[in-house]
Each structure stands twice: as C-alpha cells, then as structure tokens.
Scaffold this motif. Structure first.
Motif, short mmCIF file in Angstrom:
data_model
loop_
_atom_site.label_atom_id
_atom_site.label_comp_id
_atom_site.label_asym_id
_atom_site.label_seq_id
_atom_site.Cartn_x
_atom_site.Cartn_y
_atom_site.Cartn_z
N LEU A 280 0.72 -1.09 -0.07
CA LEU A 280 0.02 -0.03 -0.04
C LEU A 280 1.01 1.25 -0.05
O LEU A 280 0.42 2.19 -0.77
CB LEU A 280 -0.96 -0.06 1.12
CG LEU A 280 -1.87 1.10 1.13
CD1 LEU A 280 -2.85 1.17 -0.02
CD2 LEU A 280 -2.95 1.06 2.56
N LYS A 281 1.93 1.35 0.82
CA LYS A 281 2.99 2.34 0.93
C LYS A 281 3.41 2.70 -0.65
O LYS A 281 3.35 3.77 -1.02
CB LYS A 281 3.98 1.96 1.85
CG LYS A 281 4.92 2.97 1.99
CD LYS A 281 6.11 2.73 2.99
CE LYS A 281 7.48 3.41 2.79
NZ LYS A 281 8.41 2.88 3.34
N LYS A 282 3.89 1.59 -1.23
CA LYS A 282 4.48 1.65 -2.63
C LYS A 282 3.61 2.44 -3.43
O LYS A 282 3.92 3.23 -4.46
CB LYS A 282 5.08 0.23 -3.04
CG LYS A 282 5.42 0.37 -4.36
CD LYS A 282 7.02 0.74 -4.22
CE LYS A 282 7.78 0.53 -5.91
NZ LYS A 282 9.07 1.23 -5.61
N LEU A 283 2.09 1.92 -3.43
CA LEU A 283 1.26 2.55 -4.37
C LEU A 283 1.01 4.09 -4.07
O LEU A 283 0.72 4.82 -4.92
CB LEU A 283 -0.19 1.87 -4.38
CG LEU A 283 -0.10 0.36 -4.90
CD1 LEU A 283 -1.16 -0.61 -4.53
CD2 LEU A 283 0.27 0.43 -6.34
N ILE A 284 0.76 4.24 -2.74
CA ILE A 284 0.36 5.67 -2.14
C ILE A 284 1.65 6.62 -2.67
O ILE A 284 1.33 7.70 -2.89
CB ILE A 284 -0.12 5.55 -0.90
CG1 ILE A 284 -1.51 4.94 -0.55
CG2 ILE A 284 -0.19 7.17 -0.35
CD1 ILE A 284 -1.91 4.90 0.69
N GLU A 285 2.66 6.15 -2.56
CA GLU A 285 3.85 6.79 -2.75
C GLU A 285 3.77 7.60 -4.03
O GLU A 285 4.44 8.73 -4.44
CB GLU A 285 5.30 6.42 -2.43
CG GLU A 285 5.70 6.19 -0.98
CD GLU A 285 6.70 5.31 -0.69
OE1 GLU A 285 7.45 5.50 0.35
OE2 GLU A 285 7.12 4.66 -1.43
N ASN A 286 3.49 6.71 -5.12
CA ASN A 286 3.27 7.18 -6.40
C ASN A 286 1.70 6.79 -6.95
O ASN A 286 1.65 5.96 -7.61
CB ASN A 286 4.18 6.34 -7.43
CG ASN A 286 5.48 6.60 -6.83
OD1 ASN A 286 6.26 7.25 -7.23
ND2 ASN A 286 5.95 5.40 -6.01
N PRO A 287 0.76 7.72 -6.38
CA PRO A 287 -0.53 7.34 -6.70
C PRO A 287 -0.91 7.52 -7.93
O PRO A 287 -2.08 6.93 -8.57
CB PRO A 287 -1.32 8.46 -5.78
CG PRO A 287 -0.32 9.43 -5.69
CD PRO A 287 0.91 9.02 -5.87
#
Ligand code: CA
Length: 221
Positions: free
Chosen positions: A158-165
């Motif tokens: 989730l962190k990976k996706l939110i960092e590059n939304p």
C-alpha cells in the motif's frame, strides 16, 4: 521500499537487515563492492545503505561509478571512517547522508525517514490518500478514524502505491519491491495482498489496470 544493504561485517549486516525487515522494508544484502555495483545498476532499489571499507571495490568507488553512470539511487553511507574529510568526500560524491559507526539503529531509521520525506516531498512520517493514513514510523494504518490491521507486506504494498498514486505498477514491479530477488514468490501473491487490502479498507482503494497491474483508485473510495 526496497533497500540494498552493502556491508561486509556480517554482524552489522544481520542487525540492520532484521531491524529493517521489522519496519516492513525489503532488504537485499551484498558484502562486496563489485557485486553491489552490478546489483545497484540492474535493480530498481529505493535506497542503498553503503559501507565504505569493502572487499574487491571500495564503497566510495562504487558510489562514484553509480553517479558517473547517472544512477541517482538515494544512498546513505554507513562507515567507520569518521574524519570530516571522509564525510565531506562522501557527500560530495553524491551520498544523501553519512552515518558514522558505531551507530544506533534508531538514528539510522531517523535518517531513512528523513530521506523518505524528502523523496516524497512530505514534511512528516505520514502518508495520506483519500482518508487513509499510513504512519511510516509506527506502521499504523488508519481509515475513517479506525485502526486497520495490515500485515507487514500488505503495508509495504500500500505504501508503494500511495507514494506514487498516479503510477501504474506491474505485478513484477510490486513483487520485486516487496521481495527483492531472494525469495520465490507465488504467482498470485500480489493479487492476494490487493484483495486483502481492499477487504480491510475499501474496494475502490486500489484500482486494477487490466493487462498491466495496479494503481491507487482515483475516484474516491
Ligand atoms: Ca567494512
């Protein structure tokens, strides 16, 4: 976040690896300079933690070659070389930070978090996306005022996706970011994590891009 740890002292390497893993980072460990150089060139790491006194090729040389080849992977030097001249040389060679051994793990984490904030352009250790809050320090996830219990790898995903939304990630990219090259990953592992995150938070949180992979949902959750 995928970290390349370059360290020839096994004791230090194990300590750092375990501590990073507990904080949901994926760590690949290499113990000499030349392998570190090719690993960094051929894999999309988010961060390199680099010792300087290394077999085969010195850490400064590794960093010099990387920057010369236009590889801008963020790098924290972790070295026993404590002279001001060494620190200046490391930073001038393109390191983002320089931590002198012996060090406290807490300080290493504080510096990693500071670097992550600069990378993400954020002023705090918290990521927000449409009502979902990820605390990078405590690994706590909040949605609509409630704590959500995510597993460590669900959190990392989730962190990976939110960092590059707005970016679409392929399953392979997400697998690599979560597992590195060290472990066998089941073919539908990422799909299972996405399913779990959607179930625990909201179905629309992560959007499937057919034939490609996943990105954050753009239309509200
Ligand atoms: Ca060393």
């Amino acid at each position: 976040m995928r970290v390349l740890l370059v360290e020839d002292d096994e004791l230090i390497a194990n300590g750092v690896r375990q501590a990073l893993a507990r904080k949901a980072y994926q760590v690949d460990w290499i113990n000499n300079g030349s392998e570190a150089l090719s690993a960094a060139k051929n894999n999309p790491f988010d961060l390199i933690i680099l010792d300087l006194g290394l077999p085969v090729q010195d850490g400064m040389e590794v960093l010099r070659m990387l920057r010369q080849g236009n590889n801008q992977t963020h790098t924290i030097i972790l070295s026993a070389r404590d002279a001001t001249q060494d620190r200046i040389a490391g930073l001038n060679m393109g390191a983002d930070d320089y931590l002198v051994k012996p060090f406290e793990l807490e300080e290493l984490f504080a510096r990693i978090h500071a670097l992550e904030r600069r990378m993400g352009g954020a002023a705090s250790n918290v990521l927000n996306w449409q009502g979902v809050t990820l605390n990078l320090q405590t690994l706590e996830v909040i949605y609509q005022g409630e704590v959500v219990n995510l597993q460590r790898r669900e959190f990392s995903l989730l962190k990976k996706l939110i960092e590059n939304p707005h970016r679409v990630f392929t399953r392979e990219q997400l697998e690599e970011s979560l597992y590195g090259w060290t472990s066998e990953v089941g073919s539908n592992t990422i799909d299972v994590y996405v399913h779990n995150i959607r179930k625990k938070i909201a179905v629309g949180l992560i959007c499937t891009v057919r034939g490609v992979g996943y990105r954050m949902g753009q239309d509200g959750i």
